[in-house]
Scaffold this active site. Structure first.
Site, mmCIF file in Angstrom:
data_model
loop_
_atom_site.group_PDB
_atom_site.id
_atom_site.type_symbol
_atom_site.label_atom_id
_atom_site.label_comp_id
_atom_site.label_asym_id
_atom_site.label_seq_id
_atom_site.Cartn_x
_atom_site.Cartn_y
_atom_site.Cartn_z
ATOM 1 C CD GLU A 15 -2.447 -1.394 2.680
ATOM 2 O OE1 GLU A 15 -3.531 -1.990 2.760
ATOM 3 O OE2 GLU A 15 -1.816 -1.023 3.692
ATOM 4 N N GLY A 81 -11.741 -5.150 3.869
ATOM 5 C CA GLY A 81 -12.753 -6.103 3.415
ATOM 6 C C GLY A 81 -14.130 -5.457 3.501
ATOM 7 C CB ILE A 173 -13.220 -10.561 8.729
ATOM 8 C CG1 ILE A 173 -13.010 -9.767 10.035
ATOM 9 C CG2 ILE A 173 -14.620 -11.168 8.661
ATOM 10 C CD1 ILE A 173 -13.167 -10.534 11.313
ATOM 11 C CG ASP A 218 -10.983 -8.941 1.505
ATOM 12 O OD1 ASP A 218 -11.767 -9.267 2.405
ATOM 13 O OD2 ASP A 218 -10.006 -8.185 1.700
HETATM 14 N N1 ADE Z 1 -8.025 -5.915 5.231
HETATM 15 C C1 ADE Z 1 -8.381 -6.248 3.969
HETATM 16 N N2 ADE Z 1 -9.287 -7.256 3.975
HETATM 17 C C2 ADE Z 1 -9.504 -7.561 5.288
HETATM 18 C C3 ADE Z 1 -10.304 -8.515 5.938
HETATM 19 N N3 ADE Z 1 -11.083 -9.361 5.253
HETATM 20 N N4 ADE Z 1 -10.269 -8.572 7.300
HETATM 21 C C4 ADE Z 1 -9.476 -7.714 8.002
HETATM 22 N N5 ADE Z 1 -8.686 -6.801 7.422
HETATM 23 C C5 ADE Z 1 -8.697 -6.714 6.075
#
Ligand code: ADE
Length: 251
Positions: A15, A81, A173, A218
């Site tokens: 990033e 996410g 997560i 995601d």
């Molecule tokens: N950063 C990017 N995706 C994430 C996720 N699914 N859970 C926690 N931090 C994240």
């Protein structure tokens, strides 16, 4: 805006990768394991650093930015996410408030779930002015040709941006069950990551205005590990660079 010194934080090297070159930032030395870079932009000093993952790393970084570098405002960016059905991969989410989803003193000493004892708050509000600027920046990022190309086929529709609650905790997560649980417990939650609410707590304690701008990598479900890695490889660097450039250009 009147700030003379602004801190810009991203958690992961992917990033952070394009930020220092984009602004011609030079090393200003290290504090502990972290290197800090500074650049002068439009009469302001910008201090860049890569916090690494997690709430403690983020809190330590934010504290150093305020106490050792004297920043007067802060932006945290990077990926997150999606929680809930609004934001999708490639969208940008700006925090209007942040919750530490893994703090739970419910039933002890009269606290509620998510309540932070020192601040007596569950959701820490982001600074309204910086958040407005971050929203305007996000509106540009999602139309930016370079960004749209970088996101490519990872985004299943044209990127857009949202503003709402971001939840942070020391857990990646990646199950529908956890995702639904967070959605049920935190009204208005749009995204989950691992640093924002920690930066928020430090900034609230130190009375430093801050904003958090996240790009969805995601959907925090069974596909999250794969999607997150693909996004990191393909779009996280460009996304963070575009977001920071658009933000700094509007200050
Ligand atoms: N950063 C990017 N995706 C994430 C996720 N699914 N859970 C926690 N931090 C994240």
């Amino acid at each position: 805006m009147n700030f003379k010194k602004i801190g810009i934080v991203a958690a992961m090297p992917e990033e952070f990768a394009l930020l220092t070159a984009r602004f011609g930032a030079k090393s200003a030395g290290s504090v502990g394991p972290r290197e800090f870079f500074t650049a002068s932009v439009g009469g302001r000093e910008i201090v860049f650093t890569c916090s690494r993952i997690g709430k403690v790393a983020a809190a330590s970084t934010a504290t150093t930015l305020v106490q050792s570098f004297g920043v007067e405002a802060m932006l945290l960016t990077g990926v997150a996410g999606a929680i809930g059905s609004q934001a999708r991969v490639g969208d940008v989410v700006i925090a209007d408030s942040l919750v530490q989803h893994d703090i739970d003193l419910k039933g002890v000493l009269g606290y509620q779930r998510f309540q932070i004892p020192l601040l007596d708050l569950s959701a820490i509000p982001a600074d309204p002015n910086l958040t407005r600027i971050a929203r305007e920046a996000a509106a540009s990022v999602v139309r930016d040709g370079e960004y749209v190309r970088a996101v490519g086929e990872l985004a299943l529709r044209e990127p857009s941006f949202y503003c709402g609650t971001i939840a942070s905790g020391d857990r990646f997560i990646n199950s529908a069950q956890e995702r639904e649980e967070l959605l049920g417990l935190i009204p208005g939650v749009l995204a989950v990551e691992m640093e924002g609410a920690a930066v928020a707590q430090v900034c609230a304690e130190q009375r430093v205005p801050f904003a958090v701008a996240r790009i969805i990598s995601d959907s925090a479900d069974h596909g999250a590990n794969f999607d997150f890695l693909a996004f990191l490889r393909q779009a996280a660097s460009v996304g963070s660079e575009r977001m920071v450039s658009e933000f700094v250009g509007r200050l």
